[in-house]
Design an enzyme around this catalytic site. Structure first.
Site, PDB file in Angstrom:
ATOM      1  N   THR A  10       0.827  -1.209   0.000  1.00  0.00           N
ATOM      2  CA  THR A  10       0.000   0.000   0.000  1.00  0.00           C
ATOM      3  C   THR A  10       0.863   1.262   0.000  1.00  0.00           C
ATOM      4  O   THR A  10       1.938   1.308   0.605  1.00  0.00           O
ATOM      5  CB  THR A  10      -0.942   0.017   1.214  1.00  0.00           C
ATOM      6  OG1 THR A  10      -0.174  -0.258   2.388  1.00  0.00           O
ATOM      7  CG2 THR A  10      -2.010  -1.044   1.069  1.00  0.00           C
ATOM      8  N   ASN A  68       5.032  -2.486   2.823  1.00  0.00           N
ATOM      9  CA  ASN A  68       5.334  -3.902   3.052  1.00  0.00           C
ATOM     10  C   ASN A  68       4.241  -4.806   2.479  1.00  0.00           C
ATOM     11  O   ASN A  68       3.153  -4.351   2.134  1.00  0.00           O
ATOM     12  CB  ASN A  68       5.467  -4.156   4.544  1.00  0.00           C
ATOM     13  CG  ASN A  68       4.207  -3.750   5.285  1.00  0.00           C
ATOM     14  OD1 ASN A  68       4.037  -2.567   5.596  1.00  0.00           O
ATOM     15  ND2 ASN A  68       3.307  -4.683   5.530  1.00  0.00           N
ATOM     16  N   ASP A 124       8.884  -5.425   7.552  1.00  0.00           N
ATOM     17  CA  ASP A 124       8.094  -4.188   7.501  1.00  0.00           C
ATOM     18  C   ASP A 124       8.924  -2.997   7.048  1.00  0.00           C
ATOM     19  O   ASP A 124       8.753  -1.886   7.537  1.00  0.00           O
ATOM     20  CB  ASP A 124       7.438  -3.897   8.867  1.00  0.00           C
ATOM     21  CG  ASP A 124       6.391  -2.786   8.758  1.00  0.00           C
ATOM     22  OD1 ASP A 124       5.823  -2.606   7.674  1.00  0.00           O
ATOM     23  OD2 ASP A 124       6.164  -2.093   9.775  1.00  0.00           O
ATOM     24  N   LYS A 156      13.291   3.188   5.289  1.00  0.00           N
ATOM     25  CA  LYS A 156      13.068   2.586   6.602  1.00  0.00           C
ATOM     26  C   LYS A 156      14.120   1.516   6.896  1.00  0.00           C
ATOM     27  O   LYS A 156      14.495   1.285   8.048  1.00  0.00           O
ATOM     28  CB  LYS A 156      11.677   1.939   6.593  1.00  0.00           C
ATOM     29  CG  LYS A 156      10.874   2.125   7.861  1.00  0.00           C
ATOM     30  CD  LYS A 156       9.461   1.586   7.629  1.00  0.00           C
ATOM     31  CE  LYS A 156       8.816   1.167   8.926  1.00  0.00           C
ATOM     32  NZ  LYS A 156       7.517   0.498   8.721  1.00  0.00           N
TER      33      LYS A 156
HETATM   34 CA    CA Z   1       4.308  -1.030   7.219  1.00  0.00          CA
END
Ligand code: CA
Length: 685
Positions: free
Chosen positions: A242, A262, A307, A334
């Site tokens: 997403t 993710n 993630d 991230k």
């Molecule tokens: Ca996430």
């Protein structure tokens, strides 16, 4: 992994046109990132490194009812536009702070079940030709009349109204179109973005980020290509990917870049048994802005199971690398690596760790792929301890880039996590608790404190050409500091979890000025000029996922005690900030001495609490004053009747979802856990 479909004559023409275009005046802050480059940079210089000590509060506006505030205010002409919790939209006079209008999307009445999904997060609005665009948690995208706040059109962006999707990001506008994605990869959804006609709200194009059920046919060649990188019946879980935050429009190539999230579930062995890169999860995907057709993608984390969303902001810049000018896209991912990508073709120029990273040794520049460490994947030998944690080395708080210093200013975090596969029994029990027909994450992950400074954070000035740190400021607390703003006045501004708004010298990192805003800050500042006066604006509203940080991230902010506000600063203004309750660390637990605690029920409640309540009310009952109260201090949680009533009906206007799908025994178990925790806190403070 690097995939170039075609470079069209149209993009070359657009590129040539850009070279001749004059630089636009930059007194407004018309979009989320300040300009199309999304650099969170302003060319204004009235407030500068020499004079910033004269900066003071011009005015402030209290925002009652708000909780987490994450948006950089837009400034267009004399008006500021911004969103609060759940997308309530404000227009405010940029000179005086007078409230002009508000628009409340009233989403709690539209879709109260979605209160469980995003914990109030909302990262902003867009502006284009007299219209303000706001996405709402329930999937509505609205165009508001910028003069009045009245809706002009409403588009429904979710294909299935009941799906566990939620909009929390800011829309972007380009070439007469407005584009929006959503979050929810963790909840069994399939990612896509939708581009609408900015004037009428008609759908222009939609791009799915992961392939659907092959039996139903693929929407595009890109989906057919992507399906080759998945195994098993992945579509049953939605797939994820997403686009919940970052989207950047590139006028040089007439493209849109998406940062995708993710996969769902996180555990790749469950999601795509047997492996595979799983395109286009955790990727930067380039689309033709006119048609939404795929152009190229670069996958930052192939086959992700940690993630590591690629949803952090993407900055466009012209850099001279190895003696030649390159049009680049930069992202502090991230996963802990800083990527510089040639955006003509989507090829990797460089990728370097900017915080502690142990899941990969490095990124191979020739293949573009990470060289994973042997201890990173957990399906067979888990759990493993790796850096960064799921909160990332960098998250939604935007980095900024200053073309004068050539530096990117990144809000960084240093956190480790222990992550491993979940047993099928635990998975089933969690699915039951969360009332999902979906294996949720299929992992168990928790923050780990291994190094002495785990849980700390920094402001990092990163040189993307030299590929190294220039300076760094260290903060004791990771959750959450705000995004950054940099200016041609050689300044970097950042709000902190401590409530300080700080201005640093952009070249040296020296702290030049700070102001105590009275509450932790997670948003990024913006700046604008009106009547020759430069202003700096910041929303002050501690929140986001600070709620689930528990004791490790408690800054002393208490729910309902510190007001949420918009603060605006200018030189030689010294308005006093209205009084704010100071940080409080002593718990004011409530107890009913007549209540007998049922220890086994409380133990059951503990499990349920951590699968259901912790995101807002805090890990191990430790509230952090972000978006919901510490239940040990709550009057409503003191007696069974009121506790039960809140679970049955929720308090939608205050963001509390209803949990009427819990059994009576589950509710009693939760009650016992809260009561036991409050009594324990009183007996052993
Ligand atoms: Ca996430």
């Amino acid at each position: 992994m690097l995939h170039l479909i075609m470079l069209t004559a149209r993009t070359i023409a657009a590129c040539l046109a850009l070279v001749a275009a004059p630089a636009a005046p930059n007194t407004d802050w018309p979009s989320y990132g300040g300009s199309e480059s999304e650099a969170h940079y302003s060319s204004l210089t009235a407030i500068n490194a020499r004079d910033v000590q004269r900066l003071g509060l011009a005015w402030s506006l209290d925002l009652p009812g708000e909780r987490t505030l994450e948006a950089p205010p837009l400034a267009v002409g004399s008006v500021l536009y911004f969103s609060g919790t759940y997308g309530k939209t404000y227009a405010v006079d940029g000179r005086t702070g007078r409230l002009l209008w508000t628009f409340d999307p009233d989403f709690a009445n539209h879709a109260p079940e979605k209160l469980r999904l995003v914990m109030g997060a909302h990262r902003g609005v867009a502006f284009w030709r007299g219209k303000v665009y706001v996405g709402v948690v329930d999937g509505r995208l609205l165009a508001l009349d910028a003069a009045t706040g009245k809706p002009l059109w409403i588009a429904h962006t979710f294909e299935e109204p009941g799906a566990r999707q939620a909009i929390s990001g800011a829309p972007r506008v380009f070439d007469g179109k407005v584009i929006i994605g959503f979050g929810g990869a963790e909840y069994g959804t399939r990612g896509y973005v939708s581009a609408f006609d900015a004037n009428t709200g008609e759908l222009r194009w939609r791009f799915y980020t992961v392939p659907g059920d092959p039996a139903k046919g693929f929407e595009s060649d890109a989906m057919r290509l992507a399906a080759g990188t998945w195994h098993g019946p992945w579509w049953q879980w939605g797939g994820g990917g997403t686009v919940w935050d970052s989207i950047t429009y590139d006028p040089a190539f007439d493209r849109v870049y998406l940062g995708t999230g993710n996969g769902g579930p996180w555990n790749s062995e469950v999601r795509s048994p047997g492996g595979g890169d799983n395109w286009f999860l955790c990727s930067i995907v380039a689309l033709d802005a006119r048609t939404g057709a795929y152009r190229w993608h670069y996958q930052t984390t192939p086959g992700d199971e940690w993630d590591f969303d690629a949803t952090e902001n993407m900055v466009l810049a012209d850099l001279r690398i190895d003696g030649r000018p390159r049009k680049v896209l930069m992202q502090a991912n991230k996963n802990g690596f800083f990527y510089v990508i040639d955006r003509a073709k989507g090829t990797l120029i460089s990728a370097d760790a900017f915080t502690k990273v142990t899941w990969a040794e490095r990124i191979d520049v020739n293949t573009g792929r990470p060289v994973e460490t042997t201890t990173a994947r957990y399906e067979k030998d888990g759990p493993v301890v790796i850096w960064p944690a799921i909160a990332g080395g960098h998250n939604f708080q935007p980095m900024s880039f200053n073309p004068a210093t050539g530096l990117a200013y990144i809000p960084t975090m240093k956190l480790a996590m222990s992550i491993g596969p979940q047993s099928p029994e635990a998975r089933e029990s969690l699915a039951r608790d969360q009332r999902h027909d979906f294996p949720v994450l299929a992992v168990s992950a928790k923050l780990a404190s291994v190094d002495p400074d785990d849980g700390s954070a920094g402001l990092l000035a990163w040189d993307p050409i030299a590929r190294r740190k220039r300076w760094e400021v260290h903060y004791p607390h990771a959750f959450w500091n705000g995004g950054t703003l940099t200016t041609a006045g050689n300044l970097v501004f950042q709000g902190l979890a401590s409530g300080e708004l700080v201005a640093y010298d952009a070249t040296t990192g020296q702290s030049l000025w700070s102001f105590n805003c009275g509450l932790g800050i997670v948003a990024a500042p913006s700046t604008y000029e009106l009547d020759g006066v430069q202003y700096v604006a910041i929303l002050v509203g501690y929140g986001g996922s600070a709620g689930n940080g528990g004791r490790l991230f408690d800054m002393g902010w208490r729910f309902g005690e510190q007001p949420r506000r918009l603060l605006v600063f200018a030189l030689d203004r010294h308005t006093a900030l209205p009084a704010t309750a100071p940080p409080r660390f002593a718990l004011r637990a409530l107890d009913d001495p007549h209540l007998a605690i049922d220890a086994s029920l409380a133990a059951k409640g503990r499990e349920l609490y951590h699968s259901t309540c912790t995101g807002c009310h805090g890990g191990a009952l430790q509230g952090t004053g972000s978006i919901a109260p510490d239940l040990r201090e709550s009057q409503l949680a003191l007696q069974w009747l009121s506790f039960n009533a809140v679970l049955q009906s929720g308090i939608p206007s205050a963001g509390m979802p209803r949990y009427d799908d819990l059994t009576e025994e589950d509710m009693r178990a939760l009650f016992m856990y809260v009561r036991a925790g409050a009594r324990e806190a009183l007996q052993h403070p």
